[in-house]
Write a protein that holds these residues in place. Structure first.
Motif, PDB file in Angstrom:
ATOM      1  N   VAL A 516       0.865  -1.177   0.000  1.00 51.14           N
ATOM      2  CA  VAL A 516       0.000   0.000   0.000  1.00 51.14           C
ATOM      3  C   VAL A 516       0.902   1.227   0.000  1.00 51.14           C
ATOM      4  O   VAL A 516       1.792   1.344   0.851  1.00 51.14           O
ATOM      5  CB  VAL A 516      -0.918   0.032   1.245  1.00 51.14           C
ATOM      6  CG1 VAL A 516      -1.791   1.282   1.219  1.00 51.14           C
ATOM      7  CG2 VAL A 516      -1.776  -1.233   1.310  1.00 51.14           C
ATOM      8  N   VAL A 518       1.374   5.298   0.354  1.00 49.47           N
ATOM      9  CA  VAL A 518       0.730   6.464   0.961  1.00 49.47           C
ATOM     10  C   VAL A 518       1.635   7.683   0.803  1.00 49.47           C
ATOM     11  O   VAL A 518       2.834   7.558   0.582  1.00 49.47           O
ATOM     12  CB  VAL A 518       0.447   6.217   2.461  1.00 49.47           C
ATOM     13  CG1 VAL A 518      -0.542   5.074   2.644  1.00 49.47           C
ATOM     14  CG2 VAL A 518       1.736   5.941   3.223  1.00 49.47           C
ATOM     15  N   TYR A 538      -6.142   0.714   8.656  1.00 49.97           N
ATOM     16  CA  TYR A 538      -6.178   1.397   7.358  1.00 49.97           C
ATOM     17  C   TYR A 538      -6.028   0.387   6.220  1.00 49.97           C
ATOM     18  O   TYR A 538      -6.754   0.425   5.220  1.00 49.97           O
ATOM     19  CB  TYR A 538      -5.069   2.442   7.284  1.00 49.97           C
ATOM     20  CG  TYR A 538      -4.930   3.095   5.937  1.00 49.97           C
ATOM     21  CD1 TYR A 538      -3.988   2.637   5.015  1.00 49.97           C
ATOM     22  CD2 TYR A 538      -5.734   4.171   5.571  1.00 49.97           C
ATOM     23  CE1 TYR A 538      -3.862   3.235   3.771  1.00 49.97           C
ATOM     24  CE2 TYR A 538      -5.611   4.771   4.329  1.00 49.97           C
ATOM     25  CZ  TYR A 538      -4.676   4.293   3.436  1.00 49.97           C
ATOM     26  OH  TYR A 538      -4.553   4.877   2.204  1.00 49.97           O
ATOM     27  N   SER A 541      -9.140  -1.498   5.610  1.00 46.20           N
ATOM     28  CA  SER A 541     -10.278  -0.717   5.142  1.00 46.20           C
ATOM     29  C   SER A 541     -10.333  -0.747   3.611  1.00 46.20           C
ATOM     30  O   SER A 541      -9.449  -1.280   2.944  1.00 46.20           O
ATOM     31  CB  SER A 541     -10.158   0.732   5.628  1.00 46.20           C
ATOM     32  OG  SER A 541      -9.103   1.396   4.942  1.00 46.20           O
ATOM     33  N   ASP A 542     -11.367  -0.133   3.057  1.00 43.03           N
ATOM     34  CA  ASP A 542     -11.504  -0.088   1.598  1.00 43.03           C
ATOM     35  C   ASP A 542     -10.328   0.624   0.947  1.00 43.03           C
ATOM     36  O   ASP A 542      -9.929   0.306  -0.179  1.00 43.03           O
ATOM     37  CB  ASP A 542     -12.809   0.612   1.211  1.00 43.03           C
ATOM     38  CG  ASP A 542     -14.033  -0.205   1.588  1.00 43.03           C
ATOM     39  OD1 ASP A 542     -15.133   0.369   1.684  1.00 43.03           O
ATOM     40  OD2 ASP A 542     -13.864  -1.428   1.794  1.00 43.03           O
ATOM     41  N   GLU A 543      -9.745   1.592   1.662  1.00 45.41           N
ATOM     42  CA  GLU A 543      -8.613   2.341   1.109  1.00 45.41           C
ATOM     43  C   GLU A 543      -7.360   1.480   0.954  1.00 45.41           C
ATOM     44  O   GLU A 543      -6.488   1.796   0.153  1.00 45.41           O
ATOM     45  CB  GLU A 543      -8.300   3.539   2.012  1.00 45.41           C
ATOM     46  CG  GLU A 543      -9.394   4.584   2.042  1.00 45.41           C
ATOM     47  CD  GLU A 543      -9.075   5.695   3.021  1.00 45.41           C
ATOM     48  OE1 GLU A 543      -9.433   5.544   4.213  1.00 45.41           O
ATOM     49  OE2 GLU A 543      -8.445   6.678   2.610  1.00 45.41           O
ATOM     50  N   GLY A 544      -7.275   0.411   1.739  1.00 43.27           N
ATOM     51  CA  GLY A 544      -6.097  -0.444   1.679  1.00 43.27           C
ATOM     52  C   GLY A 544      -5.996  -1.258   0.405  1.00 43.27           C
ATOM     53  O   GLY A 544      -4.908  -1.668   0.007  1.00 43.27           O
ATOM     54  N   GLY A 545      -7.121  -1.513  -0.221  1.00 44.18           N
ATOM     55  CA  GLY A 545      -7.121  -2.216  -1.503  1.00 44.18           C
ATOM     56  C   GLY A 545      -6.634  -3.649  -1.449  1.00 44.18           C
ATOM     57  O   GLY A 545      -6.020  -4.140  -2.415  1.00 44.18           O
TER      58      GLY A 545
END
Length: 555
Positions: A516, A518, A538, A541-545
């Motif tokens: 991921v 960032v 994180y 979550s959906d943001e982690g992909g």
């Protein structure tokens, strides 16, 4: 070849064998169990490995010959004698010989990269290294190190170009030597595990601890003389102790012919009439998948043991429903000489599946040879049910970490071992693990320390900062994920680039399965430590992909 026995009396009237037998009032050491099990069960099969087998009598005799060969080659009490090999009967002949002469057995992990191998050779002060012919290529880059350190290499199991051949040194043996005096507190093995600094650290485990592990594990597992125990464990780490529990009752061990093979494991269970087998949760998940295609014949099996990494209640239920066998979950550590700390018994599993489902989140109750204390950050005991660090005390606790006094002082306190595992204890004595050794990741049964992975990744010129966390994975239990902040000028850096960078620096379980990227700094505490729980949240979550569904992984 029949070995002559050296007499240790002036008139030669008492043999070394009879002298050993006369010392029955002394503490029982593992070597005593080798001798007694060999004499009491001379024709009982000790090991089955592929189309080979060896009786307990043969294991005693062969390890006697190897003991003599080691002494003839200058190995003395306290010398480190390594072995690098896949599973094979010679691994245990080697271990038993070390037990007899007081040499320190060192299992060398075939997954270690060159730098880790060099560290183990130097750190252990290794004097001799046994190498299976199939491992020759793994040592190609450290052969000069072996020579410069004057480590005698003994090859076996096929054609090789090591210093001497195992069969050749055994052929030179003409006597059975009097065994040197030993104490239960003498070191018997160094078990190396990856450390937070990136270098493997060796836990120093004693003869007394190994004896205690053997005898108590037999009782807790409920093994009997007629059991045939199949475990596909790697012999380089502390779980190797499980592969000679039969020293306490003469049962038979079935070991993999080389390595665990998913495609043949249950054929061996059937063909060898295994009564008990042990698998990590990841392997149990594979078993469920394979059984759906072609149902296994488990008619000989009475017990399934699992452990080494977290297992979800859903997985446990599926295994129990599919195979309809008694099950035991076990929690153990390298620092406890494997010595199972807690056991979730077959009856516990039955209760959990009927009227107390929360037990499936537990690792069971503490074995009788341990004391447990759940403590806060100041080392003070907490109230029952409250979370805290697990402290343990018992006869199988390691002596210390080899050449690491500061780390030893950190974890050993007045006879107690600080496990760095966070857990809680309920009113019935059941232990619930809440965090595996703080931030340690257990991927496919292999311990991975995030700091060691971070130390490698941060060396890449495109990585400004990195935080490694473990997240649930449906197949591996947990998977390594790296959150990376790129350095300026490396905007095109991708996960594939970093995987390639790790190829010769990290073993497969330690290599991140997902990256991921960032832009902002990681969340930190007031003393600038990364808040890893927030980073992990994180990633999940959906943001982690994440490219997999983590809802059924370990957590």
């Amino acid at each position: 070849m029949e070995l002559q026995v050296i007499s240790n009396s002036k008139d030669g009237s008492r043999s070394a064998e009879s002298m050993r037998a006369s010392r029955s009032d002394q503490e029982i050491l593992p070597r005593d169990l080798v001798r007694r099990t060999g004499l009491n069960n001379p024709n009982k099969v000790a090991y089955v490995c592929g189309d080979r087998s060896a009786s307990w009598g043969e294991m005693h005799a062969k390890s006697d010959r190897l003991s003599a060969a080691l002494l003839a080659n200058g190995v003395a009490v306290g010398d480190a004698v390594g072995i690098m090999a896949p599973e094979c009967i010679e691994v245990y002949e080697h271990f038993f010989a070390c037990m007899k002469i007081g040499a320190i057995r060192v299992g060398v992990n075939r997954r270690f990269v060159d730098a880790e191998l060099r560290h183990v050779f130097v750190d252990s002060g290794m004097k001799c290294l046994f190498v299976h012919a199939s491992c020759g290529e793994l040592l190609k880059n450290v052969r000069e190190d072996l020579k410069s350190l004057k480590i005698l290499t003994v090859g076996f199991g096929g054609e090789h170009d090591f210093d001497v051949d195992l069969e050749a040194i055994l052929d030179d043996v003409v006597v059975r030597p009097e065994l040197p005096p030993l104490s239960g507190c003498d070191p018997l093995m160094y078990s190396y595990t990856s450390g937070t600094t990136g270098s493997p650290k060796g836990a120093v485990l004693t003869h007394r601890a190994v004896t205690s592990t053997i005898l108590h594990a037999l009782a807790e597992f409920g093994f009997v003389r007629d059991d045939r125990f199949f475990l596909p464990t790697g012999n380089a780490w502390v779980a190797v102790v499980l592969a000679f529990l039969g020293l306490g009752n003469g049962m038979t061990h079935i070991i993999a012919d080389g390595d665990y093979d998913r495609s043949t494991f249950f054929d061996i269970v059937k063909d060898q009439n295994a009564t008990v087998f042990l698998l990590a949760p990841t392997m149990l998940n594979w078993a469920l998948e394979d059984n759906r295609k072609t149902p296994f014949d488990l008619s000989s099996v009475r017990l399934i043991i699992y452990g080494s990494s977290p297992a979800t209640p859903t997985l446990i239920k599926r295994v129990h429903e599919t195979f309809a066998k008694d099950m035991i979950n076990v929690y153990a550590l390298t620092e406890t000489t494997w010595g199972g700390v807690t056991f979730l018994s077959p009856e516990d599993h039955r209760r959990a599946l009927t009227d107390k489902p929360e037990l499936l989140k537990s690792v069971g109750r503490v074995a009788s040879h341990f004391e447990i204390s759940i403590r806060d950050e100041d080392g003070e005991p907490v109230e029952t049910g409250e979370p805290g660090e697990i402290w343990l005390r018992g006869p199988t606790i390691m002596a210390h970490y080899l050449n690491l006094p500061e780390q030893t002082e950190e974890v050993l306190r007045e006879g107690w071992l600080r496990t760095n595992d966070v857990g809680r204890l309920d009113e019935d004595g059941y232990v619930y693990l809440l965090d595996r050794q703080k931030f340690m990741i257990v991927s496919g049964g292999v311990n991975v320390y995030p700091a060691a992975v971070e130390a490698i990744l941060v060396k890449h010129p495109g990585v400004a900062d990195v935080c490694v966390v473990g997240v649930p994975h449906p197949e591996w239990g947990e998977a390594v994920v790296a959150v990376v902040r790129k350095d300026e000028g490396h905007e095109n850096l991708a996960g594939g680039d970093l995987i390639e960078f790790c190829r010769d620096k990290l073993n497969r379980p330690s290599t991140p399965k997902h990256f991921v990227f960032v832009e902002d700094d990681f969340p930190r505490t007031t003393n600038f430590k990364v808040r890893k729980k927030e980073v992990q949240a994180y990633v999940m979550s959906d943001e982690g992909g994440l490219p997999w569904d983590c809802s059924e992984g370990a957590g």
